[in-house]
Design a protein around this motif. Structure first.
Motif, PDB file in Angstrom:
ATOM      1  N   LYS A  86       0.824  -1.213   0.000  1.00 40.67           N
ATOM      2  CA  LYS A  86       0.000   0.000   0.000  1.00 40.67           C
ATOM      3  C   LYS A  86       0.857   1.262   0.000  1.00 40.67           C
ATOM      4  O   LYS A  86       0.543   2.231  -0.697  1.00 40.67           O
ATOM      5  CB  LYS A  86      -0.953  -0.005   1.198  1.00 40.67           C
ATOM      6  N   ARG A  87       1.941   1.259   0.761  1.00 38.97           N
ATOM      7  CA  ARG A  87       2.845   2.409   0.785  1.00 38.97           C
ATOM      8  C   ARG A  87       3.455   2.631  -0.594  1.00 38.97           C
ATOM      9  O   ARG A  87       3.512   3.760  -1.100  1.00 38.97           O
ATOM     10  CB  ARG A  87       3.944   2.202   1.833  1.00 38.97           C
ATOM     11  N   LEU A  88       3.893   1.557  -1.238  1.00 43.96           N
ATOM     12  CA  LEU A  88       4.488   1.683  -2.562  1.00 43.96           C
ATOM     13  C   LEU A  88       3.449   2.059  -3.619  1.00 43.96           C
ATOM     14  O   LEU A  88       3.785   2.716  -4.608  1.00 43.96           O
ATOM     15  CB  LEU A  88       5.216   0.392  -2.940  1.00 43.96           C
ATOM     16  N   MET A  89       2.197   1.675  -3.405  1.00 43.55           N
ATOM     17  CA  MET A  89       1.129   2.113  -4.305  1.00 43.55           C
ATOM     18  C   MET A  89       0.944   3.627  -4.190  1.00 43.55           C
ATOM     19  O   MET A  89       0.778   4.316  -5.203  1.00 43.55           O
ATOM     20  CB  MET A  89      -0.181   1.388  -4.010  1.00 43.55           C
ATOM     21  N   GLU A  90       0.971   4.134  -2.968  1.00 45.24           N
ATOM     22  CA  GLU A  90       0.853   5.582  -2.759  1.00 45.24           C
ATOM     23  C   GLU A  90       2.002   6.333  -3.431  1.00 45.24           C
ATOM     24  O   GLU A  90       1.815   7.439  -3.936  1.00 45.24           O
ATOM     25  CB  GLU A  90       0.817   5.910  -1.268  1.00 45.24           C
ATOM     26  N   ASP A  91       3.184   5.708  -3.463  1.00 43.96           N
ATOM     27  CA  ASP A  91       4.355   6.307  -4.095  1.00 43.96           C
ATOM     28  C   ASP A  91       4.378   6.101  -5.616  1.00 43.96           C
ATOM     29  O   ASP A  91       5.284   6.594  -6.290  1.00 43.96           O
ATOM     30  CB  ASP A  91       5.648   5.721  -3.513  1.00 43.96           C
ATOM     31  N   GLY A  92       3.417   5.338  -6.146  1.00 47.05           N
ATOM     32  CA  GLY A  92       3.350   5.087  -7.579  1.00 47.05           C
ATOM     33  C   GLY A  92       4.288   4.009  -8.074  1.00 47.05           C
ATOM     34  O   GLY A  92       4.427   3.804  -9.282  1.00 47.05           O
ATOM     35  N   LYS A  93       4.913   3.284  -7.159  1.00 48.93           N
ATOM     36  CA  LYS A  93       5.860   2.243  -7.566  1.00 48.93           C
ATOM     37  C   LYS A  93       5.186   0.897  -7.807  1.00 48.93           C
ATOM     38  O   LYS A  93       5.701   0.073  -8.555  1.00 48.93           O
ATOM     39  CB  LYS A  93       6.982   2.121  -6.542  1.00 48.93           C
ATOM     40  N   ILE A  94       4.066   0.670  -7.151  1.00 50.61           N
ATOM     41  CA  ILE A  94       3.255  -0.509  -7.449  1.00 50.61           C
ATOM     42  C   ILE A  94       1.932  -0.005  -8.004  1.00 50.61           C
ATOM     43  O   ILE A  94       1.232   0.784  -7.359  1.00 50.61           O
ATOM     44  CB  ILE A  94       3.053  -1.399  -6.212  1.00 50.61           C
ATOM     45  N   VAL A  95       1.614  -0.439  -9.216  1.00 51.71           N
ATOM     46  CA  VAL A  95       0.399  -0.006  -9.893  1.00 51.71           C
ATOM     47  C   VAL A  95      -0.773  -0.890  -9.491  1.00 51.71           C
ATOM     48  O   VAL A  95      -1.878  -0.420  -9.247  1.00 51.71           O
ATOM     49  CB  VAL A  95       0.604  -0.027 -11.426  1.00 51.71           C
ATOM     50  N   SER A  96      -0.515  -2.182  -9.374  1.00 51.47           N
ATOM     51  CA  SER A  96      -1.554  -3.156  -9.068  1.00 51.47           C
ATOM     52  C   SER A  96      -0.895  -4.403  -8.487  1.00 51.47           C
ATOM     53  O   SER A  96       0.230  -4.740  -8.854  1.00 51.47           O
ATOM     54  CB  SER A  96      -2.304  -3.485 -10.359  1.00 51.47           C
ATOM     55  N   ALA A  97      -1.612  -5.065  -7.590  1.00 47.01           N
ATOM     56  CA  ALA A  97      -1.070  -6.284  -6.978  1.00 47.01           C
ATOM     57  C   ALA A  97      -2.212  -7.183  -6.540  1.00 47.01           C
ATOM     58  O   ALA A  97      -3.290  -6.693  -6.185  1.00 47.01           O
ATOM     59  CB  ALA A  97      -0.198  -5.932  -5.779  1.00 47.01           C
TER      60      ALA A  97
END
Length: 95
Positions: free
Chosen positions: A29-40
Motif C-alpha cells: 500500500k505504501r508503494l502504491m501511494e508512491d506510484g511504484k506498485i500499480v496493481s497487486a
C-alpha cells in the motif's frame, strides 16, 4: 521501468505467507501511494493463495532489486525466487 512480476510461493510457504501477510500488504500500500506498485494481487488455486502478481514501476532496475531484497515475502521465504518471473511491460495509465 515497468514490469509484470509473477511470483509463486514455495510449496511449503502457506503458513509463512499468512504470518507476514499484514506486513507485506502494508508495504504494498505504501508503494502504491508512491506510484511504484500499480496493481497487486494474490494468485489463487483451489481457494488457496499460492503466489502473487504485481505491476510495478520503478525508475531503475537497481531500485526494483532493492525493493525485492526487503520485500517480506522474499525475506521470509514465501516467494520462490528461483522461479519468479519479471517481465518488462508498458503499463497504460489513466491520464
Amino acid at each position: 521501468m515497468q514490469f509484470l512480476i509473477i511470483a509463486y510461493d514455495y510449496d511449503d510457504a502457506y503458513e509463512r505467507r499468512v504470518e507476514v501477510r499484514e506486513e507485506h500488504i502494508k508495504n504494498v500500500k505504501r508503494l502504491m501511494e508512491d506510484g511504484k506498485i500499480v496493481s497487486a494481487g494474490a494468485l489463487i488455486e483451489d481457494d488457496k493463495m499460492v503466489g502473487s502478481s504485481l505491476f510495478v514501476d520503478f525508475p531503475t532496475d537497481e531500485e526494483l532489486d532493492l525493493w525485492l531484497e526487503d520485500e517480506p515475502y522474499v525475506v521470509n521465504n514465501v516467494w520462490n525466487m528461483d522461479e519468479i518471473q519479471i517481465v518488462p511491460i508498458a503499463i497504460l495509465k489513466k491520464s
